[in-house]
Design an enzyme around this catalytic site. Structure first.
Site, short mmCIF file in Angstrom:
data_model
loop_
_atom_site.label_atom_id
_atom_site.label_comp_id
_atom_site.label_asym_id
_atom_site.label_seq_id
_atom_site.Cartn_x
_atom_site.Cartn_y
_atom_site.Cartn_z
N ARG A 61 10.06 3.64 -1.21
CA ARG A 61 10.17 3.13 0.19
C ARG A 61 11.94 3.23 0.25
NH1 ARG A 61 8.93 -3.03 1.29
NH2 ARG A 61 9.83 -2.63 3.40
N ARG A 62 12.57 2.90 1.26
CA ARG A 62 14.06 2.86 1.64
C ARG A 62 14.99 3.98 0.94
NH1 ARG A 62 12.69 -2.82 0.06
NH2 ARG A 62 12.09 -3.81 1.98
N HIS A 69 1.20 0.18 4.93
CA HIS A 69 0.52 -0.99 5.08
C HIS A 69 1.01 -1.99 6.50
CE1 HIS A 69 -1.13 -5.31 5.11
NE2 HIS A 69 0.22 -5.46 4.77
N PHE A 70 2.44 -2.06 6.48
CA PHE A 70 2.64 -2.94 7.46
C PHE A 70 3.15 -2.22 8.87
CE2 PHE A 70 6.95 -2.26 5.25
CZ PHE A 70 7.73 -2.00 6.25
N HIS A 71 3.14 -0.89 8.88
CA HIS A 71 3.50 -0.27 10.04
C HIS A 71 1.92 -0.25 10.67
CE1 HIS A 71 7.40 1.02 8.78
NE2 HIS A 71 7.54 1.38 10.21
N TYR A 105 2.63 -13.36 10.64
CA TYR A 105 1.60 -13.80 11.63
C TYR A 105 1.87 -14.46 12.88
CZ TYR A 105 -1.71 -13.19 8.09
OH TYR A 105 -2.80 -12.74 7.25
N HIS A 159 6.29 -13.73 4.72
CA HIS A 159 4.69 -13.47 5.08
C HIS A 159 4.34 -14.26 6.48
CE1 HIS A 159 1.12 -11.51 4.70
NE2 HIS A 159 0.50 -12.55 5.00
#
Lengths: 541, 63, 179
Positions: free
Chosen positions: A430-431, A367-369, A220, A216
């Protein structure tokens, strides 16, 4: 690029964006493979080689090299002093570059198809892990140069407030040092010995826990340049001032504190940890929303200053008065919109038992894209567009291709990621390289997957135009090479010691990490655990 | 309010904003920012609540 | 404008932020306590090298088992590249515990459209308990990369209406996949 320090910055940023361009092609192709449309070269092996490459380039190479290059630039321009250890910085660059080539060649030859998250006991060629480790070692040199630069400046300017851009850059350097400890330990003590054939089993639970330490906080680390631009470049470009320098410092300190002891929210669905520590880290994860929520207010107020100065009226109407034709402002607007949607998805991910609903589905990919590919990378673009005239000495011939590029990227990521949220709620994992859309159970996933793939190609167009812009657009009028940062409404002359350094905060990070991770890691040495047999994926294994 | 030139070097090129204009703008700021950020946060929290209560919980317990 | 006013406005915003985050946490904590919710977290170790030879996960024990109290336990193995067994019958609307482990690498699954979701880590038994309210077949893909055959690793969870739920004398229930 007439001087070596500028070449240093440009070299890092070019490597970052070349890696990005290659990975963007891979990403778009992967979306085609997952969709009902036939893709060229479509096999399980090519797909997972591509996923490994896309992940490693986008997660390790693009942000690390960009953060390093931008950090060197900030250290020179915000502190207005020569970069200490320029030779060291170049050494770090070449170490990282060798690592990148080593890792990429290994991945493309199919010797390390383990995804960028490694997943031991799957074990690939040692050259993949060594390559990644070299990138990290190169970045550690950057950390040392950043800290040295700040200390040198503080000695020359006793008692003065470290400029916010540099304060934030050093916060990120220290954050990165903490972040890499987890994956570094996993690689050194577990994965490398296995890939060298020295051990034949790996404690998979421990490996996942160590990786979660990194997983995580690394996000950041990726994000910080975007926030540095929000606080120290955007207000000036928009024509205003930073509303509060103090809040900027507080936010960057909170990022350092709270992005680390929260990694176990990636392990909510894991059997090797009890619900107590999962719950604790869920509570800590809720706290990491605070600096982002502080930022949207402080930056909102900074932009409102600019808008009011330009005659903006009304409670919401002032937004229209902002200079949206300026790339930095346009990119920041897109970035905040994507941060909103990505943050919404993230809140759902972190909500403890609710993680069951979407863990390892396309929801997470969405979310992370949105957060990284969207709000962060679009700010990487904006930063590059902003400093390129200062590095090359030439203005862009036209801003239109830049605006078009930012729009393409924004629209592309929205079209890509919104269907992913829906598919995630349907349960699409995913994946996975291919789906049997003939199966009536999942036939309805097909159209959503196709729409998403179209978004992927719009993003690819945006990526290509970005590289083209950077390479060809800066041949206009002679540019002012001076980099200046936004002033605050109350520009600090001096700030309290705790807001001007990281001694206290480092201690607090250590305490938080002991609270959050000491037992989750130690338990593997007390429990009667059984390591799993190493499974080699490379030839000769 | 006075703007001072700084030791820290970050404002060697002060922007060309007039203090009087800034003062006038700051009479309204941060009302608009609070409204916009507040609305955004409210929408996100409401969306989160809807998903938690109407999608997640009806899908069954997680024990 | 004096700096105190700026700080005051920031503090008011901090209050709003704290209220929003607290609201979320209150909802999470309240529903968690009320329904005893928790993610799969039983921290139970098992030797991946011997689990097929003896104990709970030998072949004869795999599959669906109705317990004396009417609850149901499903035991399965996630292995490259299949779930064993591939078809898992469960009764509609009754608590079902799924116990799963891996003899090789990391796997995981989600039962599409439900909250049944877990990682499967070699060396550990993952256990989750939930209820399934929608009769019919639900796809259950492996959702963690486990090697090149990963995409073909699927099982089917078949939710059987109560009137069709007829386990054998030992409380066992099986199902077949129509190709």
């Amino acid at each position: 690029m007439n001087s070596s320090p500028n070449r240093l910055v440009a070299a890092h940023i070019w490597v970052a964006f070349i890696a990005f361009a290659v990975a963007a092609v891979m990403g778009a192709w992967q979306m085609l493979v997952r969709s009902p449309i036939d893709a060229p070269l479509e096999t399980a092996e090519t797909y997972f080689v591509s996923v490994t490459g896309h992940g490693a380039l986008m997660a390790y190479v693009l942000p690390t090299l960009f953060v390093m290059g931008f950090g060197y630039y900030v250290a020179m321009t915000a502190l207005k002093q020569p970069l200490p250890g320029l030779r060291w910085a170049w050494a770090g660059f070449y170490i990282a570059a060798i690592g990148i080539v080593m890792a990429v060649v290994t991945v493309l030859s199919g010797q390390a198809t383990v995804l960028y998250t490694f997943y031991p006991p799957l074990t690939g060629s040692v050259f993949f892990y060594l390559g990644v480790l070299l990138v990290v070692v190169g970045s550690w040199i950057w950390v040392a140069v950043m800290i040295t630069a700040m200390m040198k400046w503080k000695r020359a300017n006793p008692g003065a407030a470290v400029p916010l851009a540099m304060f934030a850059t050093v916060a990120n350097a220290i954050l990165w040092l903490w972040t890499t400890a987890g994956v570094g330990a996993e690689l050194l003590f577990q994965v490398l010995p296995a890939s060298l054939g020295w051990t034949d089993s790996i404690d998979a639970g421990l490996a996942r826990t160590l990786f979660s330490w990194t997983l995580h906080a690394i996000v950041y680390f990726w994000l910080m340049p975007a926030y540095i631009a929000f606080y120290t470049i955007l207000p000036k470009v928009a024509g205003g001032r930073l509303y509060s320098d103090t809040m900027g410092r507080v936010s960057f300190i909170l990022f350092l504190l709270y992005s680390l002891p929260v990694g176990m929210h990636h392990l909510f669905m894991d059997p090797e940890h009890g619900s107590g520590f999962k719950f604790l880290q869920m509570m800590l994860t809720a706290l990491v929303t605070v600096p982002t929520l502080l930022t949207i207010f402080t930056i909102g107020a900074s932009l409102e200053i600019a808008a009011r100065l330009r005659g903006g009226k009304g409670l919401f109407g002032w937004v229209r008065a902002l200079p949206w034709d300026r790339p930095m402002v346009l990119a920041a607007g897109f970035s905040f919109i994507m941060l909103g949607f990505g943050g919404f998805g993230g809140l759902i991910n972190m909500s403890y038992a609710m993680n069951s609903m979407i863990h390892n589905t396309s929801w997470v990919t969405a979310h992370f894209h949105l957060i990284f590919g969207g709000s962060v990378v679009i700010m990487y673009f904006a930063i590059a567009y902003h400093i390129w005239p200062k590095l090359t000495g030439r203005e862009a011939r036209s801003l239109t291709p830049i605006r078009v590029q930012l729009w393409l990227w924004f629209v592309g990521i929205v079209i890509t990621s919104f269907p992913w949220h829906i598919l995630g709620l349907f349960g699409q994992p995913r994946r996975v390289s291919s789906f049997d859309f003939a199966n009536p159970e999942i036939a309805y996933w097909g159209p959503w997957t196709t729409v998403s793939a179209i978004g992927g190609f719009i993003m690819l167009a945006g990526a290509a135009l970005f590289v083209w812009n950077l390479a060809t657009l800066y041949r206009g009028a002679a540019a002012d090479r001076t980099m200046s940062y936004a002033m605050a409404v109350h520009q600090p002359r001096e700030v309290p010691r705790v807001l001007n350094g990281f001694g206290l905060w480092n201690t607090l990070v250590a305490v938080l990490m002991i609270v959050a991770y000491a037992w989750p890691i130690a338990q593997f040495f007390f429990l009667d655990t059984y390591p799993a047999p190493v499974q080699r994926v490379d030839v000769g294994g | 309010m006075t703007v001072t030139r700084q030791h820290d070097g970050s404002t060697d090129e002060p922007d060309d904003l007039k203090e009087a204009d800034l003062e006038r703008a700051l009479r309204l700021v941060p009302r608009g920012a609070a409204a916009l950020a507040g609305l955004a946060v409210a929408l996100i929290i409401v969306g989160w609540l809807l998903v938690y209560l109407l999608v997640f919980l009806p899908r069954g317990p997680v024990n | 404008m004096d700096e105190k006013r700026i700080v005051r406005s920031e503090l008011r915003w901090v209050f709003v932020v704290a209220a929003a985050v607290t609201l979320m946490l209150v909802v999470i904590v309240a529903t968690t306590l009320a329904n005893a919710l928790h993610p799969p977290s039983n921290v139970e170790t098992i030797d991946p090298a011997t689990l097929h030879i003896a104990g709970e996960f030998t072949e004869a024990n795999l599959g669906t088992q109705e317990n004396a109290d009417g609850t149901v336990t499903v035991r399965l193995i996630a292995t490259q590249y299949a779930f064993v067994p591939r078809c898992l019958p469960v009764p509609e609307g009754r608590p079902v515990s799924i116990r799963v482990t891996s003899p090789d690498v990391i796997h995981g699954f989600i039962v599409a459209g439900t909250n049944a979701n877990t990682m499967v880590v070699p060396g550990f038994v993952a256990e989750l308990t939930t209820e399934f309210d929608e009769p019919g077949d639900h796809l259950m893909p492996c959702h963690e990369y486990c090697g090149l055959g990963h995409s073909n690793m699927w099982a089917v969870l078949r939710v059987v209406p109560e009137e069709e739920w007829i386990p054998d004398a030992n409380g066992r229930m099986t199902c077949e996949l129509v190709p």
